[in-house]
Motif scaffolding. Structure first.
Motif, PDB file in Angstrom:
ATOM      1  N   THR A  39       0.830  -1.202   0.000  1.00 16.56           N
ATOM      2  CA  THR A  39       0.000   0.000   0.000  1.00 16.56           C
ATOM      3  C   THR A  39       0.865   1.253   0.000  1.00 16.56           C
ATOM      4  N   HIS A  40       0.408   2.268  -0.712  1.00 19.99           N
ATOM      5  CA  HIS A  40       1.122   3.545  -0.691  1.00 19.99           C
ATOM      6  C   HIS A  40       0.737   4.372   0.536  1.00 19.99           C
TER       7      HIS A  40
ATOM      8  N   THR B  35      -1.033  10.623  -8.797  1.00 17.35           N
ATOM      9  CA  THR B  35      -1.096   9.280  -9.374  1.00 17.35           C
ATOM     10  C   THR B  35       0.271   8.811  -9.837  1.00 17.35           C
ATOM     11  N   LYS B  36       1.027   9.682 -10.494  1.00 17.22           N
ATOM     12  CA  LYS B  36       2.370   9.302 -10.929  1.00 17.22           C
ATOM     13  C   LYS B  36       3.266   8.994  -9.744  1.00 17.22           C
ATOM     14  N   GLU B  37       3.148   9.769  -8.681  1.00 24.37           N
ATOM     15  CA  GLU B  37       4.002   9.554  -7.515  1.00 24.37           C
ATOM     16  C   GLU B  37       3.616   8.282  -6.768  1.00 24.37           C
ATOM     17  N   VAL B  38       2.318   7.997  -6.696  1.00 28.49           N
ATOM     18  CA  VAL B  38       1.877   6.737  -6.081  1.00 28.49           C
ATOM     19  C   VAL B  38       2.389   5.554  -6.904  1.00 28.49           C
ATOM     20  N   CYS B  39       2.267   5.630  -8.218  1.00 32.93           N
ATOM     21  CA  CYS B  39       2.747   4.534  -9.077  1.00 32.93           C
ATOM     22  C   CYS B  39       4.253   4.343  -8.929  1.00 32.93           C
ATOM     23  N   ALA B  40       5.012   5.441  -8.872  1.00 28.08           N
ATOM     24  CA  ALA B  40       6.457   5.332  -8.722  1.00 28.08           C
ATOM     25  C   ALA B  40       6.819   4.683  -7.392  1.00 28.08           C
TER      26      ALA B  40
ATOM     27  N   GLY C 256      -3.794   3.310  -1.668  1.00 28.31           N
ATOM     28  CA  GLY C 256      -3.887   3.957  -0.366  1.00 28.31           C
ATOM     29  C   GLY C 256      -4.755   5.202  -0.334  1.00 28.31           C
ATOM     30  N   HIS C 257      -5.984   5.075  -0.778  1.00 27.95           N
ATOM     31  CA  HIS C 257      -6.911   6.215  -0.704  1.00 27.95           C
ATOM     32  C   HIS C 257      -6.938   6.799   0.714  1.00 27.95           C
ATOM     33  N   ASP C 258      -6.814   8.099   0.802  1.00 23.54           N
ATOM     34  CA  ASP C 258      -6.876   8.877   2.048  1.00 23.54           C
ATOM     35  C   ASP C 258      -5.678   8.676   2.972  1.00 23.54           C
TER      36      ASP C 258
ATOM     37  N   LEU D 103      -6.826  10.209  -7.691  1.00 19.91           N
ATOM     38  CA  LEU D 103      -6.310   8.847  -7.732  1.00 19.91           C
ATOM     39  C   LEU D 103      -7.394   7.867  -8.189  1.00 19.91           C
ATOM     40  N   THR D 104      -8.614   8.084  -7.735  1.00 24.06           N
ATOM     41  CA  THR D 104      -9.723   7.223  -8.158  1.00 24.06           C
ATOM     42  C   THR D 104      -9.999   7.392  -9.643  1.00 24.06           C
ATOM     43  N   ARG D 105     -10.004   8.637 -10.100  1.00 23.67           N
ATOM     44  CA  ARG D 105     -10.271   8.933 -11.511  1.00 23.67           C
ATOM     45  C   ARG D 105      -9.235   8.280 -12.421  1.00 23.67           C
TER      46      ARG D 105
END
Length: 283
Positions: free
Chosen positions: A137-138, A156-161, A185-187, A198-200
C-alpha cells in the motif's frame, strides 16, 4: 490474473473479490470499537461470510495515531479471529509488523495487508517462501504517525512510482509476482482532492500489472465530497466501489458487506462476467 489465495481460486480477469473489515481495535476509523470485543469480532466474521465476503481483513492496530499497541497485544487481538475465520473465507491480516505476519501466516492467514508499503523490508522476508499474498500500500508516513498537509505534484504518478519501487524490494527479497496485490492507499496521507484524482486515474495503477485493491469504504474523501458523516456514506461508498471496479480494481475493501457484494456482483453481470442468479422475467 488467476490466483490461488488462501486455498481459493480467483480469476481477476472476470471476478472482483469483496474484502470485509473486522477490526479488533477500540479506536478504529469507522466502527469505533464495535468489534473490539472478541465475541463481537467473531459474530462479525460469521456475518461477513454469510453475506458473501470473499476475504475477511482482520486488524489489530489502526493506521491512524493512537495508544501504543505492542506486537504481543496485536497478536492477542488478531490470532483468535484468524483461527475462527480461516474456514469461512480468505483471511487477511492488516499489519505492518513482520513478526505478526509470520505468526498469522502460520495460523492460516492467506493475505498480509501491509498499509506501510514495506516500510520494514523484513515484511517481504516474512511472506517470501510462503503461499501468502502480500498487499503493498502507498503511504507517505509510517502507520500511527501524523502527516498533515501532504503535497504531490502529480499524485497518481508519484503513487505509481512508489509502488514500483516497493515492488522491486519485494521481488528482490523473494516474493513471487503472483503473491503481490497493490493498493494506492486512498486517504492515507492524501487529502480529498488527491483521493478523487487517484480514483479517476486508478487505471494507471492497474496498468502496473498486478491486481489492485481499492480500500475506499466510508473514507473521508467520500464524506467531504458529499458532506456526509461517517454513518451516512454508504451510497457514496457504493458509487466509488463500482467506479473503481470499472477502472480496474479487483479487490474492494468494505464495511457494509451485503450492499457491496450486491453492487459488485451486479457490476460483474453488466460487464458480462457473471450470469444472473436466475432468469424468469418475460420468459
Amino acid at each position: 490474473m488467476r490466483r490461488v489465495i488462501g486455498g481459493r481460486q480467483f480469476d481477476f480477469a472476470r471476478r472482483v473479490a469483496v474484502m470485509a473489515i473486522v477490526n479488533r481495535t477500540p479506536d478504529s476509523f469507522h466502527d469505533r470499537g464495535r468489534t473490539f470485543a472478541l465475541e463481537h469480532a467473531l459474530t462479525a466474521v460469521r456475518a461477513a461470510a454469510e453475506q458473501g465476503a470473499d476475504w475477511i481483513d482482520i486488524g489489530g492496530v489502526p493506521f491512524a495515531p493512537g495508544p501504543e499497541v505492542t506486537p504481543a497485544e496485536e497478536l492477542d487481538r488478531v490470532l483468535p479471529v484468524v483461527e475462527a475465520a480461516r474456514e469461512l473465507a480468505v483471511v487477511s491480516v492488516d499489519t505492518y509488523r513482520p513478526e505478526v505476519a509470520r505468526a498469522v501466516i502460520a495460523a492460516g492467514a492467506g493475505v498480509i495487508n501491509d498499509t506501510s508499503g514495506l516500510r520494514d523490508p523484513a515484511m517481504a522476508d516474512a511472506v517470501a517462501g510462503t503461499d501468502a499474498t502480500l498487499v503493498i500500500t502507498h503511504s507517505l508516513a509510517a502507520p500511527r504517525t501524523l502527516h498533515p498537509s501532504p503535497h504531490y505534484d502529480d499524485v497518481t504518478k508519484e503513487v505509481c512510482a512508489f509502488l514500483e519501487q516497493r515492488l522491486r524490494v519485494a521481488l528482490d527479497r523473494g516474493v513471487r509476482p503472483e503473491q503481490i496485490v497493490l493498493d494506492p492507499g486512498h486517504d492515507l496521507n492524501k487529502n480529498t482532492l488527491h483521493s478523487l484524482e487517484l480514483t479517476r486515474r486508478l487505471d494507471e495503477v492497474c496498468a502496473l500489472g498486478y491486481p489492485t485493491l481499492a480500500a475506499i469504504s466510508n473514507k473521508d474523501f467520500i464524506g467531504e465530497t458529499l458532506d456526509r458523516p461517517q454513518s451516512e456514506r454508504l451510497a457514496g461508498t457504493l458509487a466509488a466501489t463500482v467506479f473503481c471496479v470499472l477502472r480496474g480494481a479487483r479487490v474492494v475493501r468494505v464495511h457494509d458487506v451485503r450492499a457491496a457484494v450486491d453492487a459488485v456482483r451486479m457490476t460483474e453481470a453488466m460487464l458480462g462476467w457473471r450470469e444472473p442468479a436466475y432468469t424468469r422475467h418475460n420468459l
